[in-house]
Scaffold this active site. Structure first.
Site, PDB file in Angstrom:
ATOM      1  N   ASP A  48      36.604 -46.767  12.859  1.00  0.00           N
ATOM      2  CA  ASP A  48      35.882 -46.457  11.618  1.00  0.00           C
ATOM      3  C   ASP A  48      34.494 -45.860  11.880  1.00  0.00           C
ATOM      4  O   ASP A  48      33.886 -46.104  12.931  1.00  0.00           O
ATOM      5  CB  ASP A  48      35.662 -47.742  10.804  1.00  0.00           C
ATOM      6  CG  ASP A  48      36.956 -48.262  10.191  1.00  0.00           C
ATOM      7  OD1 ASP A  48      38.031 -47.749  10.543  1.00  0.00           O
ATOM      8  OD2 ASP A  48      36.867 -49.182   9.355  1.00  0.00           O
ATOM      9  N   HIS A  99      37.105 -43.075   4.427  1.00  0.00           N
ATOM     10  CA  HIS A  99      36.352 -44.343   4.445  1.00  0.00           C
ATOM     11  C   HIS A  99      35.171 -44.234   3.474  1.00  0.00           C
ATOM     12  O   HIS A  99      34.112 -44.775   3.741  1.00  0.00           O
ATOM     13  CB  HIS A  99      35.897 -44.590   5.890  1.00  0.00           C
ATOM     14  CG  HIS A  99      35.415 -45.983   6.185  1.00  0.00           C
ATOM     15  ND1 HIS A  99      35.992 -47.114   5.667  1.00  0.00           N
ATOM     16  CD2 HIS A  99      34.412 -46.422   6.988  1.00  0.00           C
ATOM     17  CE1 HIS A  99      35.356 -48.181   6.127  1.00  0.00           C
ATOM     18  NE2 HIS A  99      34.386 -47.792   6.918  1.00  0.00           N
ATOM     19  N   HIS A 103      29.811 -45.176   2.329  1.00  0.00           N
ATOM     20  CA  HIS A 103      30.020 -46.542   2.826  1.00  0.00           C
ATOM     21  C   HIS A 103      29.396 -47.593   1.909  1.00  0.00           C
ATOM     22  O   HIS A 103      28.737 -48.530   2.358  1.00  0.00           O
ATOM     23  CB  HIS A 103      29.448 -46.668   4.252  1.00  0.00           C
ATOM     24  CG  HIS A 103      30.174 -47.671   5.100  1.00  0.00           C
ATOM     25  ND1 HIS A 103      29.801 -48.984   5.165  1.00  0.00           N
ATOM     26  CD2 HIS A 103      31.249 -47.553   5.907  1.00  0.00           C
ATOM     27  CE1 HIS A 103      30.614 -49.630   6.001  1.00  0.00           C
ATOM     28  NE2 HIS A 103      31.506 -48.779   6.458  1.00  0.00           N
ATOM     29  N   HIS A 192      35.165 -49.465  15.934  1.00  0.00           N
ATOM     30  CA  HIS A 192      34.221 -48.485  15.361  1.00  0.00           C
ATOM     31  C   HIS A 192      33.813 -47.487  16.443  1.00  0.00           C
ATOM     32  O   HIS A 192      33.518 -47.897  17.571  1.00  0.00           O
ATOM     33  CB  HIS A 192      32.982 -49.191  14.808  1.00  0.00           C
ATOM     34  CG  HIS A 192      33.297 -50.090  13.644  1.00  0.00           C
ATOM     35  ND1 HIS A 192      33.801 -51.357  13.810  1.00  0.00           N
ATOM     36  CD2 HIS A 192      33.211 -49.884  12.301  1.00  0.00           C
ATOM     37  CE1 HIS A 192      34.004 -51.905  12.605  1.00  0.00           C
ATOM     38  NE2 HIS A 192      33.647 -51.033  11.682  1.00  0.00           N
TER      39      HIS A 192
HETATM   40 ZN   LIG Z   1      32.932 -48.898   7.926  1.00  0.00          ZN
END
Ligand SMILES: [Zn+2]
Length: 244
Positions: A48, A99, A103, A192
């Site tokens: 991510d 995503h 955020h 991530h």
């Molecule tokens: Zn994230």
């Protein structure tokens, strides 16, 4: 006199509807995903918030060497920082999902701003993600607004079964996470690949690389299939349909 308790009851119901029901659905979906991973002996690696200037190219090399494909969830904002790198990710056969744009945390933000954040994310990421491409909610938080928007787009919500802990205050060892996946007989692992701020960057980036390497090694040893998350979710859709 009756008004206050009535209002309280309505408020409680609204709270349950807006916050609790999406969480119950999330739990059920994660359970289905976990079962599917175990039944098909599958491992899906997911990253991510990237792409990161150093980490993402290193991951691409690792994955290519293993002949493995993964799933990346950039935000619209992170993608615009290095669109060429994201194009390299997609060109290497990896899946790219959305995503959001900025955020935003669905529980701490007004629903209309969340809807705007989701749509803006898909718009910015349109070169790499279809309008119905996978959606991974920031922080894993959803409300009815998130569900409604994903449903309208025919986009699947992209959960994970094991959090690698690469953003936690205390970094676990890669072995702990590999063991957790091994115990489950496969899984969807959250990692991530964004650029971290020094001095936090190096140990965490090394952790993500080591964990990826060890998971790929475990997959070879255990005979797990390494696949993109979208493939697994398609299968859960079909197995759920067959079970009905
Ligand atoms: Zn994230």
């Amino acid at each position: 006199m009756i008004l206050a308790p009535t209002l309280a009851a309505v408020g409680l119901l609204a709270l349950v509807g807006v916050y609790l029901s999406p969480q119950l659905a999330k739990t059920a979906q994660i359970r289905a995903l976990r079962q599917q991973c175990r039944a098909t002996r599958s491992l899906a690696l997911t990253y991510d918030d990237g792409p990161g200037a150093e980490l993402t190219p290193a991951l691409l090399e690792l994955l290519a060497a293993a002949g493995a494909r993964a799933t990346f969830f950039p935000t619209g904002r992170s993608a615009t920082r290095d669109p060429e790198l994201l194009t390299r990710v997609a060109a290497a056969g990896h899946e790219v999902g959305c995503h959001s744009q900025d955020h935003l945390h669905a529980w701490r933000t007004a629903p209309w701003l969340i809807l705007r954040d989701i749509d803006a994310g898909y718009r910015t990421l349109a070169r790499w993600v279809s309008p119905a491409g996978l959606y991974r909610p920031p922080y894993g938080k959803t409300t009815l607004a998130t569900w409604w928007r994903a449903r309208r787009r025919h986009a699947r919500l992209a959960w994970w079964t094991v959090d690698s802990g690469d953003t936690h205050a205390v970094l676990p060892t890669p072995q702990t996470i590999v063991e957790a996946v091994r115990r489950d007989g496969g899984g969807v692992v959250l990692m991530h690949d964004f650029d971290r701020d020094p001095p936090n960057d190096e140990p965490r980036e090394t952790f993500v690389l080591e964990l990826t390497e060890q998971l790929l090694k475990a997959a070879r040893g255990e005979g797990w299939r390494v696949c993109r998350l979208g493939e697994l979710l398609e299968e859960t859709r079909w197995s759920a349909a067959l079970a009905r």
